[in-house]
Design an enzyme around this catalytic site. Sequence first.
Site, PDB file in Angstrom:
ATOM      1  N   PHE A 113      -6.162   9.113   2.225  1.00  0.00           N
ATOM      2  CA  PHE A 113      -6.613   7.779   1.559  1.00  0.00           C
ATOM      3  C   PHE A 113      -7.392   6.992   2.401  1.00  0.00           C
ATOM      4  CE2 PHE A 113      -4.588   4.001   3.427  1.00  0.00           C
ATOM      5  CZ  PHE A 113      -4.455   4.557   4.380  1.00  0.00           C
TER       6      PHE A 113
ATOM      7  N   ASN B 276       0.925  -1.003   0.098  1.00  0.00           N
ATOM      8  CA  ASN B 276      -0.021  -0.035   0.078  1.00  0.00           C
ATOM      9  C   ASN B 276       0.999   1.360   0.023  1.00  0.00           C
ATOM     10  OD1 ASN B 276      -1.351   2.284   0.706  1.00  0.00           O
ATOM     11  ND2 ASN B 276      -3.186   0.787   2.184  1.00  0.00           N
TER      12      ASN B 276
ATOM     13  N   HIS C 140      -3.497   6.846  14.002  1.00  0.00           N
ATOM     14  CA  HIS C 140      -3.216   5.284  14.844  1.00  0.00           C
ATOM     15  C   HIS C 140      -2.103   5.079  14.319  1.00  0.00           C
ATOM     16  CE1 HIS C 140      -4.544   6.202  10.374  1.00  0.00           C
ATOM     17  NE2 HIS C 140      -4.555   4.587  10.634  1.00  0.00           N
ATOM     18  N   ARG C 141      -1.160   5.095  12.595  1.00  0.00           N
ATOM     19  CA  ARG C 141      -0.100   4.594  12.744  1.00  0.00           C
ATOM     20  C   ARG C 141       0.696   5.829  13.252  1.00  0.00           C
ATOM     21  NH1 ARG C 141      -1.928   4.776   7.831  1.00  0.00           N
ATOM     22  NH2 ARG C 141      -3.037   3.145   7.598  1.00  0.00           N
TER      23      ARG C 141
ATOM     24  N   ASP D 193     -10.199   8.094   4.678  1.00  0.00           N
ATOM     25  CA  ASP D 193      -9.614   9.283   5.682  1.00  0.00           C
ATOM     26  C   ASP D 193     -10.643  10.213   4.838  1.00  0.00           C
ATOM     27  OD1 ASP D 193      -7.466   8.732   6.645  1.00  0.00           O
ATOM     28  OD2 ASP D 193      -6.289   9.322   4.569  1.00  0.00           O
TER      29      ASP D 193
ATOM     30  N   ASP E   6      -0.995  -3.448   9.778  1.00  0.00           N
ATOM     31  CA  ASP E   6      -2.031  -4.254   9.906  1.00  0.00           C
ATOM     32  C   ASP E   6      -3.439  -3.062  10.813  1.00  0.00           C
ATOM     33  OD1 ASP E   6      -3.452  -5.995   7.846  1.00  0.00           O
ATOM     34  OD2 ASP E   6      -4.683  -6.103   9.875  1.00  0.00           O
ATOM     35  N   SER E   7      -4.100  -2.244   9.702  1.00  0.00           N
ATOM     36  CA  SER E   7      -4.669  -1.189  10.474  1.00  0.00           C
ATOM     37  C   SER E   7      -5.977  -1.727   9.204  1.00  0.00           C
ATOM     38  CB  SER E   7      -4.348  -0.170   9.599  1.00  0.00           C
ATOM     39  OG  SER E   7      -3.430   0.003   8.741  1.00  0.00           O
TER      40      SER E   7
ATOM     41  N   GLU F   4      -0.873 -14.481   1.936  1.00  0.00           N
ATOM     42  CA  GLU F   4      -2.551 -14.405   2.305  1.00  0.00           C
ATOM     43  C   GLU F   4      -2.489 -13.998   4.086  1.00  0.00           C
ATOM     44  OE1 GLU F   4      -4.584 -14.744  -0.135  1.00  0.00           O
ATOM     45  OE2 GLU F   4      -3.155 -15.471  -1.815  1.00  0.00           O
TER      46      GLU F   4
ATOM     47  N   LYS G  48       0.712   4.265   2.417  1.00  0.00           N
ATOM     48  CA  LYS G  48       1.578   3.503   4.554  1.00  0.00           C
ATOM     49  C   LYS G  48       2.758   4.465   4.245  1.00  0.00           C
ATOM     50  CE  LYS G  48      -1.400   0.095   5.494  1.00  0.00           C
ATOM     51  NZ  LYS G  48      -1.248  -1.820   5.956  1.00  0.00           N
TER      52      LYS G  48
HETATM   53  P1  ITT Z   1      -1.164  -3.940   3.341  1.00  0.00           P
HETATM   54  O1  ITT Z   1      -1.886  -5.375   3.630  1.00  0.00           O
HETATM   55  O2  ITT Z   1      -0.396  -4.525   1.556  1.00  0.00           O
HETATM   56  O3  ITT Z   1      -0.324  -3.129   3.642  1.00  0.00           O
HETATM   57  P2  ITT Z   1      -3.540  -2.726   3.155  1.00  0.00           P
HETATM   58  O4  ITT Z   1      -4.135  -1.609   2.107  1.00  0.00           O
HETATM   59  O5  ITT Z   1      -4.105  -4.069   1.906  1.00  0.00           O
HETATM   60  O6  ITT Z   1      -2.114  -2.545   2.534  1.00  0.00           O
HETATM   61  P3  ITT Z   1      -4.491  -3.964   5.634  1.00  0.00           P
HETATM   62  O7  ITT Z   1      -4.846  -5.291   5.082  1.00  0.00           O
HETATM   63  O8  ITT Z   1      -4.158  -3.455   6.737  1.00  0.00           O
HETATM   64  O9  ITT Z   1      -3.297  -3.106   4.445  1.00  0.00           O
HETATM   65  O10 ITT Z   1      -5.760  -2.913   5.136  1.00  0.00           O
HETATM   66  C1  ITT Z   1      -5.804  -1.423   5.695  1.00  0.00           C
HETATM   67  C2  ITT Z   1      -6.580  -0.890   5.415  1.00  0.00           C
HETATM   68  O11 ITT Z   1      -7.879   0.196   6.170  1.00  0.00           O
HETATM   69  C3  ITT Z   1      -6.717   0.783   4.633  1.00  0.00           C
HETATM   70  O12 ITT Z   1      -6.590  -0.530   2.729  1.00  0.00           O
HETATM   71  C4  ITT Z   1      -7.954   1.427   4.638  1.00  0.00           C
HETATM   72  O13 ITT Z   1      -8.563   0.913   3.569  1.00  0.00           O
HETATM   73  C5  ITT Z   1      -8.141   1.389   6.079  1.00  0.00           C
HETATM   74  N1  ITT Z   1      -6.999   2.350   6.894  1.00  0.00           N
HETATM   75  C6  ITT Z   1      -6.179   1.653   7.295  1.00  0.00           C
HETATM   76  N2  ITT Z   1      -4.959   2.421   7.585  1.00  0.00           N
HETATM   77  C7  ITT Z   1      -5.596   4.349   7.358  1.00  0.00           C
HETATM   78  C8  ITT Z   1      -5.574   5.047   7.558  1.00  0.00           C
HETATM   79  O14 ITT Z   1      -4.689   6.125   7.828  1.00  0.00           O
HETATM   80  N3  ITT Z   1      -6.409   6.528   6.291  1.00  0.00           N
HETATM   81  C9  ITT Z   1      -7.423   5.546   5.699  1.00  0.00           C
HETATM   82  N4  ITT Z   1      -8.509   4.734   5.663  1.00  0.00           N
HETATM   83  C10 ITT Z   1      -7.040   3.580   6.354  1.00  0.00           C
END
Ligand code: ITT
Length: 202
Positions: free
Chosen positions: A154, A14, A182-183, A157, A73-74, A44, A17
């Site tokens: 993103f 992502n 949070h991050r 947000d 993971d968020s 996975e 991130k």
């Molecule tokens: P990776 O697993 O490759 O790191 P991902 O986007 O699939 O990328 P996650 O499985 O952790 O990662 O899902 C995180 C999702 O949560 C992200 O795609 C957004 O939809 C949401 N999210 C997390 N942090 C966010 C933020 O700071 N602002 C807005 N949405 C957020």
Amino acid sequence: MSADLPRLILATRNPHKTAEIRAMIGRRYEVLDATSFPDWPVIEETGDTFLENATLKANGISSRIGGWVLADDSGLEVDALGGAPGVISSHYGGVEGDHPRNNDRLLREMQGVADRRARFRCTMVLAKDGVAHAHFCGTVEGRILEEARGSQGFGYDPLFAPEGGSQSFAELGDAVKHSLSHRSRALAQVVAWLEARADARG
Ligand code: ITT
């Protein structure tokens, strides 16, 4: 200059991130992600919790690449939806990484709902050589807006207003988001942990 910095590899695909983490600690660490490693395996995310999924990503990538690997993971937890979208935040609308669809579904589910309390949660795991060494958690409380507002950031947000105001993260912009997200809260603990270890080694 980056050659002198310690390296931190993010187990993420992502780019948002990576951009956020680089903006927060890029002067102290050389921050790399999947884009620097073309044959990176697909991990996975089969866990039921942020911690399980972050551990899968950190262990999976660090078993292939030397040095510290950090996974994030968020997601968004909405009280009135029983904590959804939670671990399926990235594909809540049905398509992985399709943020407009995710936001459309969230607005639909929240139509007419009075209790709009929510939080972003981020779990980070640090691993080396396939073994998780530590995990860290950061949250930010807020509420879900009635409509999307703002163009920065993103994901969710544009729909999330942190506690204490009515503007979304997408309106507030990077500097404000990074001061309370949070991050950033999880990442501050990661950096403190890495620096304590580095100091202990002299
Ligand atoms: P990776 O697993 O490759 O790191 P991902 O986007 O699939 O990328 P996650 O499985 O952790 O990662 O899902 C995180 C999702 O949560 C992200 O795609 C957004 O939809 C949401 N999210 C997390 N942090 C966010 C933020 O700071 N602002 C807005 N949405 C957020």
